[in-house]
Design an enzyme around this catalytic site. Sequence first.
Site, mmCIF file in Angstrom:
data_model
loop_
_atom_site.group_PDB
_atom_site.id
_atom_site.type_symbol
_atom_site.label_atom_id
_atom_site.label_comp_id
_atom_site.label_asym_id
_atom_site.label_seq_id
_atom_site.Cartn_x
_atom_site.Cartn_y
_atom_site.Cartn_z
ATOM 1 N N ASN A 61 0.763 -1.162 -0.030
ATOM 2 C CA ASN A 61 0.177 0.047 0.142
ATOM 3 C C ASN A 61 0.934 1.352 0.210
ATOM 4 O O ASN A 61 0.645 2.499 0.607
ATOM 5 C CB ASN A 61 -0.875 -0.085 1.274
ATOM 6 C CG ASN A 61 -0.220 -0.078 2.361
ATOM 7 O OD1 ASN A 61 0.772 -0.382 2.748
ATOM 8 N ND2 ASN A 61 -1.215 0.571 3.561
ATOM 9 N N ASP B 189 -10.184 2.095 7.426
ATOM 10 C CA ASP B 189 -9.079 0.987 7.439
ATOM 11 C C ASP B 189 -9.322 -0.443 7.973
ATOM 12 O O ASP B 189 -8.907 -1.112 6.981
ATOM 13 C CB ASP B 189 -7.991 1.687 8.197
ATOM 14 C CG ASP B 189 -7.132 2.710 7.592
ATOM 15 O OD1 ASP B 189 -6.280 2.680 6.674
ATOM 16 O OD2 ASP B 189 -7.522 4.048 8.113
#
Length: 707
Positions: A426, A498
Site C-alpha cells: 500500500n 482502514d
Amino acid sequence: MPLLDGLQVLQIGPGPGAAVCGRIFADLGAAVRTVSAGKATALRLWLDSGKQPASVLADADIIICEGTPQQRRDNGWDEATLREHAPDAVIVLIAPYGQTGPQAEWPSSDLTLFCASGIAYLLTGQVDDLSESPIRPTGQQSAFISGLAAACAGMHALLSDRSNDRTVDVSTQEALATLAMTELARAGMGKGSWQRKRLTDGNGATVTILPASDGYVAVSPRENHQWAAWRAVMGNPDWADDPRFATMPDRVANWDALYPLLCDWSRTRTKRWIADAAQDAHVPSFPLQEPHEQLESEQLAHRKFFRSIDIDGKSVQAPGNPFAISGEDQTGPIRTVPADAMPLAGIRVLDFSWVIAGPTTTRTLAAMGAEVIKVEAPGRGDPGRASELHTVLGQGKRAITLDLKTEDGRRIARELAAQCDVLVENFGTGVMERFGLGAAALRAENPSLIYLSASGLGRTGPESRKVAYGTLLQCYSGFAGLNAHPEVTPRIGLAWLDPMCGLMLACVIAAGVWRRRKTGAGCRIDFSMLEAMLWTIGEPLLATQAGERPAPFGDADPCNTPHGVFAAAGDDAWIGIAVTSDEQWRAMCGIIPGLVAYAQAGTDDRRKNQKDIHAIVAEWTAAQHATDAAVRLVAAGIAASAVNTSRELLESDHLKARTFWKLAETGGTAGTAVEDQFRPGRRPRPRARCRYRHGATGYPEAFGNGN
C-alpha cells in the site's frame, strides 16, 4: 476478471447482512440466487441486482442465511434443513449476537448493535460537551460490516479442507467491535480506556476538519515537513511563527489557541481550493463531499466505478465493483493442498503493507494458515509498532528489514516475490514500480502471483497520486459529514475505513487463491479505499438521485420512534433504544409509567409527539443503570442496549461465553474478523459444534507477536 466464476451461492431471507454478503460474492463473479429476499427498497434493489430469484432451497457451494436461531427455525432455515439440501456446502449464519451465548435471541436494530459493540461510543471522536449523545453511522453500516465479515469468513471456509470447518457463525456485534482493535487491545491489556470528553487537541493536530466558505475540508499536516508545507499554503501568517505551535507536541498542547486561527484563514477559501493547494504541497487534504458530488467525480468516471441499475423504471447510478481485477492468460503450477489443512496452508504472503488496512489483511491471512513475511524499512519500521495495535496485527508473521533504496534490498525483495503466492502493498502510486517491484515485473517472473495494491483512490485516474489516509477518505466520501447530529460540526472520529478495508482485502485475496487452485493463474488487484467506502454508503448515494438531500440524523430514525440514545444513571452512561412496531411501543408503555397517555398512539402520532415522548423516556432512563434498563426492555421484546465501552466489552458475560476474548501473559485481547476457529496445527478447541467464529481470538498459541 470474475475470480469466482463457477461458484454457486444461495442467499436466504430478508436480512440486509446476508444481502451485503451475497453482493460481494456476486461482484467477485459468483452466481447468486436469492430465496425470500427482503422489501424492495432502493438499497435492497441495488444489493440484489444481478442475482437470480429462487423459490425453494437448493444445493450450493455457499449458503448465506441471516437471523437468530429461533428466527431461522420459525422459517424452516435451521441448519439441519439447510444441510439436507446442500450436504457439502459452507453455511454462513449471520445473527446480531451470534448463534450461541446468553444474548443470542436478543432483539436488535442497527442503532442498538452499534451501542452493544462499543462503536457508538467511539464513532465521532472526542466531544466538548458530554451531553451530546453517541450516534450510529449513516447507511445501515451494521449490515455492511457483518456482511463483509461473513463473506470473508465464508470464502476462507470454502478453502478449508477440514470437514468441521463448514459452518460460519458471524456475530454482528463482534464484527463491529473488532473495528476498534486498538481500544480492544488497550482494554484487554489493562490500560486506560479512551475517554469521550475531549482532552487537549482530541487528535486535531493529526487530522482536523476546518470550515471553508462553502462547507468543510479535512487536512492532515501531521509530519514536521507537512506542517512546514501547510504553513506555506496558508501564506506563512505571522502567528505560524509562534513557538506554541512549533512542534507536534506544542500544537497538541495549545490546540485551543491554534484551531481558531486555522479557521479564520480557512473560512476565506473554498473547500476544493484548500484541498488542491494542500495536495500540491504534498499535504494530505480532501474536501468533505456530499453524496451528489460523488456522481460528478472525474476520478470515479475514469475508473468506471458506478453501474447503472433500474429502480422504479428509472436508471440510476449505483456503486459498482469495489475490486479492479486484471490478469493475463499466463499460469503457473496448480499446487496441491495438504490434507486436513488450514484454509491458506501452503500459501506464502510477501507483506509490504503498513499501519492498519494492509496489516489487518495480512494478520487475517496468517490466522488462516498462510506464512506471512512482513517487509519493513530500516529504522522505526511500521508505525503500528508504536501502539497496542501491533499486539494483535503483528501476530503470526515473520519479519525482515529491507532497504529498498539499495540494489541489494531490491534484489532480495524480487527473490522473495518469486517464491511467494501473494504480495500485498500500500505504497503511493508508482513507488513499487520505481523500485522495480511493480506488478508487471514480478508477475512476469511469477505468473501465479496474486499481486494486491491498496491505495486511497486506486492506481489509475487523475487523482491516483493524491496523498490519502483512511480518515481523510472518510471525509472525501461523504461518510464523516453524515455522521453527526444535525447542526453539529462534523468530526472525523474512529478510523473506520482502514479495518473495514482489511475485511474486503482478505476476502478478495481468498477469492484469488480459490481461482488459482483451479486454474494456476494469478491476478492483479487494484483496490481503491475511496471506492470501498462508497460501496458501503449506497443508501445515501441512491437517495440523492431520488431527489432527497441526505443529511446528518444523529441517533434518530426517519421511520421509527422512539428511537435514540438516552442518558442513563452514571458518568457519561447511555442506552440505545429502538421501537420499530406498535406492539413494541405498547410493551414500552407498560414499563415506563409516563407513557401511558400515549399507549394507543400509532407511528404517525408518535412522530407528531416525539419531543414529549423522548422527554418522558429520557427522564426514566436517567434514573436507570443502562444495562439493567436494557435487559428489562429486551425482555419485553424491544431492541435496546447499553452504550458499551471497550472495558465493558471485556466484562461481558455474552462475549465470555462466545470466547471473544483470549488470555495471555500480557493480558487479554480480541482477534481480527475471521480467525477464531482456526488454530495452527490442530483442530479447533472443543465446543458443542466447531464453528468458524468471527472476531474472537487474541493470541493463537503457536504464534509469537511478530518481531
